[in-house]
Enzyme design. Structure first.
Site, PDB file in Angstrom:
ATOM      1  N   LYS A   1       0.835  -1.207   0.000  1.00 21.07           N
ATOM      2  CA  LYS A   1       0.000   0.000   0.000  1.00 21.07           C
ATOM      3  C   LYS A   1       0.871   1.259   0.000  1.00 21.07           C
ATOM      4  O   LYS A   1       0.600   2.211  -0.743  1.00 21.07           O
ATOM      5  CB  LYS A   1      -0.943   0.000   1.201  1.00 21.07           C
ATOM      6  CG  LYS A   1      -2.050  -1.038   1.098  1.00 21.07           C
ATOM      7  CD  LYS A   1      -2.866  -1.110   2.378  1.00 21.07           C
ATOM      8  CE  LYS A   1      -3.914  -2.205   2.300  1.00 21.07           C
ATOM      9  NZ  LYS A   1      -4.718  -2.277   3.537  1.00 21.07           N
TER      10      LYS A   1
ATOM     11  N   SER B   1      -0.748   0.907   5.831  1.00 24.51           N
ATOM     12  CA  SER B   1      -1.026   0.090   7.003  1.00 24.51           C
ATOM     13  C   SER B   1      -2.039  -0.986   6.645  1.00 24.51           C
ATOM     14  O   SER B   1      -2.830  -0.824   5.715  1.00 24.51           O
ATOM     15  CB  SER B   1      -1.573   0.976   8.131  1.00 24.51           C
ATOM     16  OG  SER B   1      -1.663   0.249   9.333  1.00 24.51           O
ATOM     17  N   ASP B   2      -1.988  -2.087   7.389  1.00 21.70           N
ATOM     18  CA  ASP B   2      -2.962  -3.152   7.191  1.00 21.70           C
ATOM     19  C   ASP B   2      -3.187  -3.854   8.520  1.00 21.70           C
ATOM     20  O   ASP B   2      -2.281  -3.919   9.353  1.00 21.70           O
ATOM     21  CB  ASP B   2      -2.490  -4.152   6.138  1.00 21.70           C
ATOM     22  CG  ASP B   2      -3.628  -5.026   5.643  1.00 21.70           C
ATOM     23  OD1 ASP B   2      -4.633  -4.478   5.160  1.00 21.70           O
ATOM     24  OD2 ASP B   2      -3.534  -6.260   5.763  1.00 21.70           O
ATOM     25  N   THR B   3      -4.396  -4.362   8.712  1.00 20.68           N
ATOM     26  CA  THR B   3      -4.774  -4.981   9.974  1.00 20.68           C
ATOM     27  C   THR B   3      -5.584  -6.240   9.709  1.00 20.68           C
ATOM     28  O   THR B   3      -6.403  -6.273   8.791  1.00 20.68           O
ATOM     29  CB  THR B   3      -5.626  -3.998  10.812  1.00 20.68           C
ATOM     30  OG1 THR B   3      -4.865  -2.816  11.026  1.00 20.68           O
ATOM     31  CG2 THR B   3      -6.008  -4.591  12.154  1.00 20.68           C
TER      32      THR B   3
END
Length: 193
Positions: free
Chosen positions: A53, A71-73
């Site tokens: 990203k 960011s990634d979750t």
């Protein structure tokens, strides 16, 4: 002239969190395909997504001296991965599985600056109180679970289900601020111009 910062996310939660570290930044849309690679661990996946990203965002901005944040979750319970619910029954299944149990929230953050990549992973332990089927259905009707990893938002109505948290509240929200602050420091963002 100040340093240019971009957030490669359309998430209002990440936007709100970033204002705690960076006063002036812009959003850049840089969608990436979120698909696990064969034999990829959840930890590797979430870090790779954050990096992809940030890189996709970096490739869209005019300045190459900019800092681009991705960011990634995701939510992990044992070996089960919970992404964003696809429909009401999926969200209810997630909530009922997490009910009364502990899970991990993996939240990765990446910074791309002048082609250099910095990344880190934040792991937070979360325990839900027991949740009833009726509560799951009512919660879905609020609209809040849509688009949220694990089908809940800790900063909203979903907070009522969280009995215990060990780790990063901002990480559960989707942008771990301590880790991001360290990456900005490492990448020279705080250096005097």
């Amino acid at each position: 002239m100040g340093k240019k910062v971009y957030l490669a996310s359309s998430s209002p939660r990440r936007h709100e969190l970033l204002t705690q570290l960076v006063a002036d930044f812009e959003k850049v849309t840089a969608p990436v395909e979120e698909v696990f690679l064969p034999n990829e661990s959840p930890e590797s996946f979430v870090i790779r997504m954050a990096v992809e990203k940030a890189l996709a965002g970096f490739n869209k901005v005019p300045e190459k001296q900019a800092w681009v944040i991705g960011s990634d979750t995701l939510v992990l319970q044992g070996t089960r991965v919970f992404g964003k619910p696809r429909h009401p029954l999926d969200a209810q299944r997630m909530m009922m599985t997490l009910s009364g149990e502990e899970h991990q929230v993996l939240s990765a953050v990446a910074v791309v600056q002048d082609g250099r990549v910095f990344s880190d992973l934040c792991v937070t332990q979360v325990r839900f109180r027991p949740v009833t089927q009726a509560e799951c259905e009512d919660y879905w009707r609020t609209g809040e679970p849509e688009g949220k990893a694990g089908g809940y938002a800790i900063q909203g109505l979903g907070a009522r289900f969280v009995a215990q948290l060990q780790g990063s509240y901002s990480g559960v929200m989707g942008l771990p601020l301590y880790e991001l602050d360290q990456l900005l420091l490492e990448s020279g963002y705080y250096d005097n111009e």
